[in-house]
Design a protein around this motif. Sequence first.
Motif, mmCIF file in Angstrom:
data_model
loop_
_atom_site.group_PDB
_atom_site.id
_atom_site.type_symbol
_atom_site.label_atom_id
_atom_site.label_comp_id
_atom_site.label_asym_id
_atom_site.label_seq_id
_atom_site.Cartn_x
_atom_site.Cartn_y
_atom_site.Cartn_z
ATOM 1 N N UNK A 195 0.887 -1.168 0.000
ATOM 2 C CA UNK A 195 0.000 0.000 0.000
ATOM 3 C C UNK A 195 0.921 1.213 0.000
ATOM 4 N N UNK A 196 0.759 2.060 -0.980
ATOM 5 C CA UNK A 196 1.744 3.114 -1.205
ATOM 6 C C UNK A 196 1.633 4.250 -0.176
ATOM 7 N N UNK A 197 2.728 4.530 0.523
ATOM 8 C CA UNK A 197 2.718 5.632 1.484
ATOM 9 C C UNK A 197 2.957 6.972 0.784
ATOM 10 N N UNK A 198 2.713 8.038 1.496
ATOM 11 C CA UNK A 198 3.083 9.378 1.057
ATOM 12 C C UNK A 198 4.547 9.547 1.436
ATOM 13 N N UNK A 199 5.406 9.794 0.452
ATOM 14 C CA UNK A 199 6.848 9.804 0.695
ATOM 15 C C UNK A 199 7.372 11.234 0.755
ATOM 16 N N UNK A 200 8.013 11.542 1.878
ATOM 17 C CA UNK A 200 8.659 12.844 2.080
ATOM 18 C C UNK A 200 10.154 12.592 2.235
ATOM 19 N N UNK A 201 10.933 13.039 1.277
ATOM 20 C CA UNK A 201 12.389 12.948 1.389
ATOM 21 C C UNK A 201 12.928 14.274 1.900
ATOM 22 N N UNK A 202 13.986 14.199 2.697
ATOM 23 C CA UNK A 202 14.576 15.438 3.201
ATOM 24 C C UNK A 202 16.082 15.374 3.090
ATOM 25 N N UNK A 203 16.698 16.520 2.999
ATOM 26 C CA UNK A 203 18.136 16.606 2.795
ATOM 27 C C UNK A 203 18.694 17.795 3.553
ATOM 28 N N UNK A 246 11.636 12.695 -9.164
ATOM 29 C CA UNK A 246 11.773 11.747 -10.270
ATOM 30 C C UNK A 246 11.702 10.301 -9.803
ATOM 31 N N UNK A 247 12.151 10.023 -8.579
ATOM 32 C CA UNK A 247 12.141 8.645 -8.088
ATOM 33 C C UNK A 247 10.856 8.306 -7.346
ATOM 34 N N UNK A 248 9.904 9.227 -7.342
ATOM 35 C CA UNK A 248 8.595 8.900 -6.791
ATOM 36 C C UNK A 248 8.226 9.545 -5.480
ATOM 37 N N UNK A 249 9.083 10.417 -4.946
ATOM 38 C CA UNK A 249 8.729 11.100 -3.694
ATOM 39 C C UNK A 249 7.618 12.110 -3.957
ATOM 40 N N UNK A 250 6.717 12.242 -2.988
ATOM 41 C CA UNK A 250 5.643 13.230 -3.106
ATOM 42 C C UNK A 250 6.135 14.631 -2.777
ATOM 43 N N UNK A 251 7.091 14.715 -1.835
ATOM 44 C CA UNK A 251 7.651 16.010 -1.449
ATOM 45 C C UNK A 251 9.122 15.838 -1.122
ATOM 46 N N UNK A 252 9.848 16.946 -1.210
ATOM 47 C CA UNK A 252 11.254 16.955 -0.806
ATOM 48 C C UNK A 252 11.504 18.236 -0.035
ATOM 49 N N UNK A 272 15.495 15.508 -8.218
ATOM 50 C CA UNK A 272 15.655 14.074 -8.407
ATOM 51 C C UNK A 272 14.754 13.292 -7.465
ATOM 52 N N UNK A 273 14.482 13.845 -6.285
ATOM 53 C CA UNK A 273 13.577 13.185 -5.343
ATOM 54 C C UNK A 273 12.203 12.980 -5.974
#
Length: 295
Positions: A247-255, A268-274, A265-266
């Motif tokens: 079940x797909x989560x909402x993905x938040x990447x941080x840097x 592009x790989x499917x993250x919803x937010x960065x 790029x975040x």
Amino acid sequence: MTSTTKQLQKLLLFHLSGTRLFGIGTLKIREILPFRPLARLPHSHPAIAGAISFRGSSVPVIDMAAAVGYPQLTPEELNTASIIITDVQRQEIGFVVRGVQQIIEADWKKVKAPPAALGDRAFITGLLDIDGDIIQLLDLELLLANVYPESLETPDVALTDVQSETLKALNILLVDDSRVARKQLCDALDTKDISYQVTSNGDDALQSLVDNNDNQAPIDILVSDIEMPGLDGYELAFNVRDNSALKQPYIILHTSLNSEMSLSYANQVGADEALTKFDADELLQAMLRGAHQSG
């Protein structure tokens, strides 16, 4: 992207003491300067060597060797030292190092986590073997937190009762290899009594996602660092999106990097937010957007 795809990142290698090599990612670096006289900063931390004028701003400069427990640079060593101006956690910080060696391109997937025996105060996030030389990758967040303890303080974020209850109903997974960054993420949720799970690397996070899904309690919100040894945030997001059984989560990447390239790029790989870490309010607002989308 596949599990065997190389995740290349340029690293600046330098010395702090003896022949031991340390490294930091070049994306964190604004400029490398030859040492120059510094303005004194009275009543500052002993590891703060002074301040430098950089592009119209006064930037504090930290003696990196002293900050991690080595002897301070001597006046003679300063003659051949370098100042690395970095951009970390939305602030410019300079670091004096004994000697800059070179910039290399390294496969991030080959970075290994530091052994647990090093303890909680080890200032490294990973180890990398380059032709027999062991490179220690420095944890700049932990180093800065040691010099500036106030940076660990998480400001209170105002949420309505409805917003708080919305977040409390979610299954949240936090992922970060830096102890300091994990503490900041956890504190932001702890202050609101919001429950969560936490891991220190992408491989454990992916397994946790699968286990939760199998136990009929799928993760709703995944918050992951980007720069991690092994399975980094980019590849974690890609693997999650590529797994049709989840079940797909909402993905938040941080840097910790102020880098448009990293954030682009975040997506592009499917993250919803960065997000550029760390801002507690931005993080909670991003989670609320995820809650509304999944709802």
